[in-house]
Enzyme design. Structure first.
Site, PDB file in Angstrom:
ATOM      1  N   ASN A   1       0.824  -1.214   0.000  1.00  0.00           N
ATOM      2  CA  ASN A   1       0.000   0.000   0.000  1.00  0.00           C
ATOM      3  C   ASN A   1       0.857   1.263   0.000  1.00  0.00           C
ATOM      4  OD1 ASN A   1      -2.116  -1.758   0.170  1.00  0.00           O
ATOM      5  ND2 ASN A   1      -2.720  -1.245   2.262  1.00  0.00           N
TER       6      ASN A   1
ATOM      7  N   HIS B   1     -22.094  35.905 -28.043  1.00  0.00           N
ATOM      8  CA  HIS B   1     -23.285  35.169 -28.476  1.00  0.00           C
ATOM      9  C   HIS B   1     -23.142  34.687 -29.931  1.00  0.00           C
ATOM     10  CE1 HIS B   1     -25.514  36.516 -24.870  1.00  0.00           C
ATOM     11  NE2 HIS B   1     -24.878  37.669 -25.064  1.00  0.00           N
TER      12      HIS B   1
ATOM     13  N   SER C   1     -10.416  14.771 -48.052  1.00  0.00           N
ATOM     14  CA  SER C   1     -11.569  13.871 -48.045  1.00  0.00           C
ATOM     15  C   SER C   1     -11.392  12.813 -49.126  1.00  0.00           C
ATOM     16  CB  SER C   1     -12.848  14.668 -48.311  1.00  0.00           C
ATOM     17  OG  SER C   1     -13.912  13.808 -48.674  1.00  0.00           O
TER      18      SER C   1
ATOM     19  N   GLU D   1      -9.584  19.231 -34.465  1.00  0.00           N
ATOM     20  CA  GLU D   1     -10.763  18.457 -34.066  1.00  0.00           C
ATOM     21  C   GLU D   1     -10.393  17.372 -33.063  1.00  0.00           C
ATOM     22  OE1 GLU D   1     -13.524  18.756 -38.053  1.00  0.00           O
ATOM     23  OE2 GLU D   1     -11.863  17.342 -38.063  1.00  0.00           O
TER      24      GLU D   1
ATOM     25  N   LYS E   1      -4.868   4.115 -10.801  1.00  0.00           N
ATOM     26  CA  LYS E   1      -3.577   4.163 -11.489  1.00  0.00           C
ATOM     27  C   LYS E   1      -3.765   4.365 -12.992  1.00  0.00           C
ATOM     28  CE  LYS E   1      -0.708   1.072 -10.045  1.00  0.00           C
ATOM     29  NZ  LYS E   1      -0.151  -0.288  -9.875  1.00  0.00           N
TER      30      LYS E   1
END
Length: 451
Positions: free
Chosen positions: A113, A159, A281, A294, A329
């Site tokens: 411990n 906003h 892409s 991202e 842990k």
């Protein structure tokens, strides 16, 4: 011969399915703690010699074998298996195998411990220093960005709508100050973690005349964690605080990434982005994607999940050791593994952005100067509320403003015309020196353990 530290006789066997479940990934994670478990054993062994429970000759033999173990570990030749359970068992069994009765003495006045507590504290000290260093590096790069483009206007938003003229200097400076706050937070948890629990045993002390202050000094901890029961109870609590500091840093990176993703869309188009930090892409030929931002943003979700998980785990546990602690842990180590790689990536990406000045200026639509128009009326003697209402009801009559003149005219401390970016240099230098000094101090203590 028994193979578990907790076995009383060799015939005592644990069901294999139970063993696999209980050990879990602990034996794999403990590869990160081998060096620190060795340091803990060196400090503990030296203390045992001072109280007559180890002879100097016995300690010398233990030191030599621990040095061999450390060398084997660094060469990838010291493997902890699921049957070893953990690093503490593996090292003690190795010492016993090589040194016989001498090896059996190293666990005197010690529990797994307080061993795992010491190992985790030392691991966290090293990881936190590395993390603070990485954060300082990023802070310097963001500060360079803010200085380079200090007087380039950019619309300020509230906003998600046009608010008031701002500057790239203000935007970058805001994140510099945010990162410095996170450095202070990381230093706070570093200090919280910098206390030695060795000698607390299983949480209730030991009946031998051990010298806990000596082991604290040997390991270079700032102070002793005094109450033996609290040493055990603090497991998970200190780790949770460390993860909270990491989450705070992750949130700053998240906001920076979100801003840059927005500002680099075709609709905003505020920055020219280097090809080397974008992907594309498989179906849309025109795409130029900033996946790096991202994914940096996504890592915050991982970190928040770890924070919630560790705090939920320790909530409601009674005092004393509980096996639940074992899972803390993984949460801690995963948090460090998640945050550390993304700091240099953010720094790299920031360096590859170039403002599109014409686009930034054209994005300053007439209404963005409404507040400045109201202030002009205030300077002429009109009460602010009257000026506010007058401008608000005559937006189509707003005068033209020069965004460069507007941002330079705001000269109150911290405003666009008075950012005081040089204020941050000595702070960064001071904290960089602290990290270097603390690393050197720690390495000196580790080196002296072999004397």
């Amino acid at each position: 011969m028994v193979s578990k530290l907790w076995q009383k006789k060799s015939s005592q066997k644990l069901n294999q399915a139970i063993e696999t479940f209980e050990v879990g990934e602990d034996y794999l994670l403990d590869a990160n703690l081998v060096e620190y478990d060795i340091y803990g054993s060196l400090a503990h062994g030296r203390m045992l010699t001072t109280i007559g429970l180890l002879t100097l000759d016995e300690f010398d033999k233990i030191k030599l074998e621990l040095k061999i173990i450390l060398s084997d570990h660094k060469k990838g030749q010291f493997k902890i298996t699921i049957h070893d359970e953990d690093v503490h068992t593996k090292i003690e069994m190795r010492l016993t195998e090589k040194l016989g009765e001498i090896g059996k003495k190293i666990h005197t006045a010690r529990s797994r411990n307080d061993q795992v507590l010491v190992d985790t504290r030392l691991f966290s000290k090293v990881e936190l220093l590395d993390l603070i260093g990485l954060t300082l590096d990023l802070t310097g790069k963001v500060l360079d960005f803010a200085r380079r483009y200090e007087w380039i206007p950019i619309p300020g938003y509230t906003h998600m709508q046009l608010g008031m003229p701002s500057s790239l200097g203000m935007w970058g400076g805001a994140f510099v100050e945010s990162l410095i706050d996170d450095i202070y937070f990381l230093k706070h948890v570093y200090d919280l973690n910098d206390q030695c629990p060795l000698g607390s045993g299983a949480g209730y002390g030991v009946s031998l005349p051990i010298d806990r202050e000596l082991t604290r000094q040997s390991l270079g901890f700032k102070r002793l964690q005094l109450n033996s029961l609290y040493c055990g109870n603090s497991r998970g609590k200190i780790e949770a605080n460390i993860i909270s500091a990491i989450v705070s840093l992750g949130m700053a990176l998240n906001k920076m990434a979100s801003d840059l993703l927005l500002f680099t869309t075709k609709e905003f188009d505020f920055f020219e982005v280097a090809d080397e930090i974008t992907t594309g892409s498989s179906i849309m030929p025109q795409k130029k994607n900033l996946d790096v931002f991202e994914l940096i943003r996504a890592k915050t979700a991982t970190l928040l999940g770890l924070e919630i998980s560790i705090k939920t785990l320790i909530a409601g546990l009674p005092s004393g050791y509980n096996r639940d602690f074992q899972d803390t842990k993984k949460f801690l180590m995963t948090a460090f593994e998640t945050i550390s790689p993304i700091l240099p990536l953010m720094g790299l990406a920031i360096e590859k952005l170039k403002p599109k000045t014409d686009r930034l200026i054209s994005a300053h639509k007439k209404e963005i100067y409404a507040t400045d128009a109201a202030y002009r009326l205030v300077e002429g003697g009109m009460p602010f509320r009257d000026a506010y209402r007058h401008v608000g009801s005559h937006l189509d009559e707003l005068d033209s403003f020069d965004p460069y003149e507007v941002i330079k005219s705001r000269d109150s401390m911290g405003s666009t015309g008075n950012l005081q970016l040089d204020h941050y240099n000595p702070l960064i230098s001071k904290e960089t020196t602290w990290v270097q000094d603390e690393r050197e101090r720690m390495e000196e203590h580790f080196e002296k353990l072999w004397d």
